[in-house]
Design a protein around this motif. Structure first.
Motif, PDB file in Angstrom:
ATOM      1  N   ILE A  46       0.099   5.105   2.776  1.00  0.00           N
ATOM      2  CA  ILE A  46       1.695   5.764   2.662  1.00  0.00           C
ATOM      3  C   ILE A  46       1.374   7.133   2.112  1.00  0.00           C
ATOM      4  CG2 ILE A  46       2.929   3.846   2.075  1.00  0.00           C
ATOM      5  CD1 ILE A  46       2.279   3.832  -0.719  1.00  0.00           C
ATOM      6  N   THR A  47       2.271   8.002   2.541  1.00  0.00           N
ATOM      7  CA  THR A  47       2.259   9.590   2.340  1.00  0.00           C
ATOM      8  C   THR A  47       2.828   9.831   0.907  1.00  0.00           C
ATOM      9  OG1 THR A  47       4.336  10.064   3.189  1.00  0.00           O
ATOM     10  CG2 THR A  47       2.455   9.882   4.730  1.00  0.00           C
ATOM     11  N   LYS A  48       2.634  10.943   0.607  1.00  0.00           N
ATOM     12  CA  LYS A  48       2.951  11.325  -0.815  1.00  0.00           C
ATOM     13  C   LYS A  48       4.653  11.616  -0.836  1.00  0.00           C
ATOM     14  CE  LYS A  48       2.229  16.312   0.166  1.00  0.00           C
ATOM     15  NZ  LYS A  48       1.192  17.614  -0.038  1.00  0.00           N
ATOM     16  N   GLU A  49       5.139  11.782   0.157  1.00  0.00           N
ATOM     17  CA  GLU A  49       6.516  11.928   0.463  1.00  0.00           C
ATOM     18  C   GLU A  49       7.114  10.575   0.022  1.00  0.00           C
ATOM     19  OE1 GLU A  49       4.893  15.507   1.977  1.00  0.00           O
ATOM     20  OE2 GLU A  49       4.663  13.346   2.543  1.00  0.00           O
ATOM     21  N   GLU A  50       6.528   9.577   1.162  1.00  0.00           N
ATOM     22  CA  GLU A  50       6.953   8.116   0.924  1.00  0.00           C
ATOM     23  C   GLU A  50       6.846   7.620  -0.513  1.00  0.00           C
ATOM     24  OE1 GLU A  50       5.835   6.639   5.513  1.00  0.00           O
ATOM     25  OE2 GLU A  50       4.386   6.668   3.965  1.00  0.00           O
ATOM     26  N   ILE A  51       5.797   8.175  -1.166  1.00  0.00           N
ATOM     27  CA  ILE A  51       5.617   7.496  -2.452  1.00  0.00           C
ATOM     28  C   ILE A  51       6.790   8.239  -3.318  1.00  0.00           C
ATOM     29  CG2 ILE A  51       4.064   7.815  -4.440  1.00  0.00           C
ATOM     30  CD1 ILE A  51       1.563   7.768  -2.440  1.00  0.00           C
ATOM     31  N   GLY A  52       6.972   9.417  -3.271  1.00  0.00           N
ATOM     32  CA  GLY A  52       7.976  10.270  -4.017  1.00  0.00           C
ATOM     33  C   GLY A  52       9.271   9.252  -3.848  1.00  0.00           C
ATOM     34  N   THR A 267       1.059  -2.113  -1.701  1.00  0.00           N
ATOM     35  CA  THR A 267      -0.332  -1.881  -1.100  1.00  0.00           C
ATOM     36  C   THR A 267      -0.384  -0.463  -0.393  1.00  0.00           C
ATOM     37  OG1 THR A 267      -0.029  -2.613   1.251  1.00  0.00           O
ATOM     38  CG2 THR A 267      -0.665  -4.314  -0.394  1.00  0.00           C
ATOM     39  N   ALA A 268      -1.449  -0.104  -0.160  1.00  0.00           N
ATOM     40  CA  ALA A 268      -1.644   1.196   0.329  1.00  0.00           C
ATOM     41  C   ALA A 268      -1.020   1.546   1.820  1.00  0.00           C
ATOM     42  CB  ALA A 268      -3.028   1.564   0.491  1.00  0.00           C
ATOM     43  N   LYS A 269      -0.654   0.523   2.359  1.00  0.00           N
ATOM     44  CA  LYS A 269       0.047   0.538   3.796  1.00  0.00           C
ATOM     45  C   LYS A 269       1.422   0.211   3.564  1.00  0.00           C
ATOM     46  CE  LYS A 269      -4.318   0.633   6.203  1.00  0.00           C
ATOM     47  NZ  LYS A 269      -5.159  -0.318   7.105  1.00  0.00           N
ATOM     48  N   GLY A 270       2.160   0.165   2.358  1.00  0.00           N
ATOM     49  CA  GLY A 270       3.444  -0.212   2.105  1.00  0.00           C
ATOM     50  C   GLY A 270       4.101  -1.586   2.171  1.00  0.00           C
ATOM     51  N   ASP A 271       3.249  -2.598   1.720  1.00  0.00           N
ATOM     52  CA  ASP A 271       3.602  -3.932   1.594  1.00  0.00           C
ATOM     53  C   ASP A 271       4.153  -4.224   0.244  1.00  0.00           C
ATOM     54  OD1 ASP A 271       3.121  -4.432   4.451  1.00  0.00           O
ATOM     55  OD2 ASP A 271       0.976  -5.200   4.180  1.00  0.00           O
ATOM     56  N   LEU A 272       4.977  -5.033  -0.116  1.00  0.00           N
ATOM     57  CA  LEU A 272       5.202  -5.408  -1.199  1.00  0.00           C
ATOM     58  C   LEU A 272       4.721  -6.592  -1.544  1.00  0.00           C
ATOM     59  CD1 LEU A 272       7.032  -5.196  -4.049  1.00  0.00           C
ATOM     60  CD2 LEU A 272       8.982  -6.286  -2.748  1.00  0.00           C
ATOM     61  N   ARG A 273       3.748  -6.868  -2.595  1.00  0.00           N
ATOM     62  CA  ARG A 273       3.211  -7.972  -3.070  1.00  0.00           C
ATOM     63  C   ARG A 273       3.816  -8.677  -4.366  1.00  0.00           C
ATOM     64  NH1 ARG A 273      -1.970  -8.586  -0.599  1.00  0.00           N
ATOM     65  NH2 ARG A 273      -1.575  -8.000   1.697  1.00  0.00           N
TER      66      ARG A 273
END
Length: 330
Positions: A46-52, A267-273
């Motif tokens: 995931i990118t910094k923009e997505e994280i924001g 996760t680092a690829k955007g999965d909610l666990r």
């Protein structure tokens, strides 16, 4: 405001967000052969923009604390930018990291300037030979030097974690060594009970020891258990008036461990666990692409909480989707 709450009444104010699966250490309990690319999953991190965008949505759902994990989060070149993005406009009150301490002596100043609110450093032993045996690296001195630098910069919230391993770092002399370390250091040290994952059964059988071994030591040496804070992690903390630091124990096999669960994982690829050892996960990354998707993202996360179970099933050997700890942020 909608608050993250599951069907058992637990509230989730704390998110563990992995920003990379990559790790540069080879710890026996996690990645004994080092990091290997998962060729079955070619998604990027995931990118910094997505994280924001994600952090902003989470804060609107009542999340007050995000812990950046990995793998090793500092391997990302934009790692400091990610901290700054979360700190700047998301509304998240505390941003903290868990790191193996690689090059901590070099990046201490940058970490302090970033606005980071806390750091957890993995140090499985204060004995250089044991440290090297566990991690595959001879870097104990640079990590300890990094801690000293952070302290000189008046960086307050420093914690150290070690995985408790039978016959490796579970002797009374190991416990005393850590006691000496925190006696005049305002640092919290915690032992974490070794957890079984999808690919470490032989290692687990060889090295698992109950956290009771450490709690018995604490009980016999005038350490007193302390109460939890609202966004605290799973550690049971112990204090002693003669010591500046605290001791802690994270014991996932203990009775009622999951009753106080207050955290979710991404996760680092955007999965909610919903659980480190759960069988359910859903990708939420498609709703992190634009600023106008915030409400949809919040709705999806809220709906998923209906599927969170009352407990993990580690005690019967169920390790869920977690192949190794680097894939879900430990």
């Amino acid at each position: 405001m909608n608050i993250l709450k599951d069907s058992f009444g637990r509230r989730f104010s704390y998110i563990r967000l992995s920003i990379s699966d990559v790790c540069n250490f080879k710890c026996g309990y996690c990645l004994p052969d080092g990091y290997k690319i998962d060729k079955s999953d070619n998604r990027t991190f995931i990118t910094k923009e997505e994280i924001g965008r994600l952090a902003k949505a989470l804060s609107e759902l009542g999340v007050s604390k995000i812990r950046l994990t990995g793998g090793e989060p500092t391997v990302r070149k934009d790692f400091l930018d990610i901290i700054k993005i979360i700190k700047k406009n998301s509304g998240i009150k505390k941003t903290v990291i868990t790191t193996n301490g690689y090059h901590l002596d070099r990046i201490a100043d940058d970490l302090n300037k970033s606005g980071l609110d806390g750091i957890n450093i993995s140090i499985d032993s204060l004995d250089p030979k044991t440290f090297r045996k566990i991690t595959g690296h001879d870097r104990l001195n640079e990590i300890l030097e990094g801690i000293k630098k952070l302290q000189k910069l008046n960086f307050k919230n420093i914690k150290v974690n070690a995985v408790l391993l039978r016959g490796v770092n579970d002797k009374e002399e190991d416990f005393k060594s850590w006691a000496n370390f925190i006696k005049n250091n305002q640092i919290d040290f915690r032992y974490i009970e070794l957890m079984q994952t999808g690919d470490n059964l032989d290692y687990f059988n060889q090295y698992h020891v109950s956290a009771n071994k450490f709690t018995n030591y604490l009980n016999n040496n005038n350490w007193v258990i302390q109460t939890f804070g609202k966004d605290a992690g799973p550690s049971k903390n112990y204090i002693n008036p003669e010591y500046k630091g605290k001791f802690g124990v994270i014991a996932p096999y203990s009775k009622d461990f999951c009753k106080s669960c207050n955290r979710l994982r991404i996760t680092a690829k955007g999965d909610l666990r919903l659980c480190l050892f759960g069988n359910t996960g859903i990708n939420i990354r498609h709703l992190m692409q634009r600023d106008d998707q915030t409400e949809e993202l919040k709705d999806l996360i809220l709906k998923q909480l209906n599927y969170k179970k009352e407990s993990h099933y580690l005690e019967i050997g169920e390790t869920g989707l977690t192949k190794n700890l680097s894939t879900t942020g430990g």
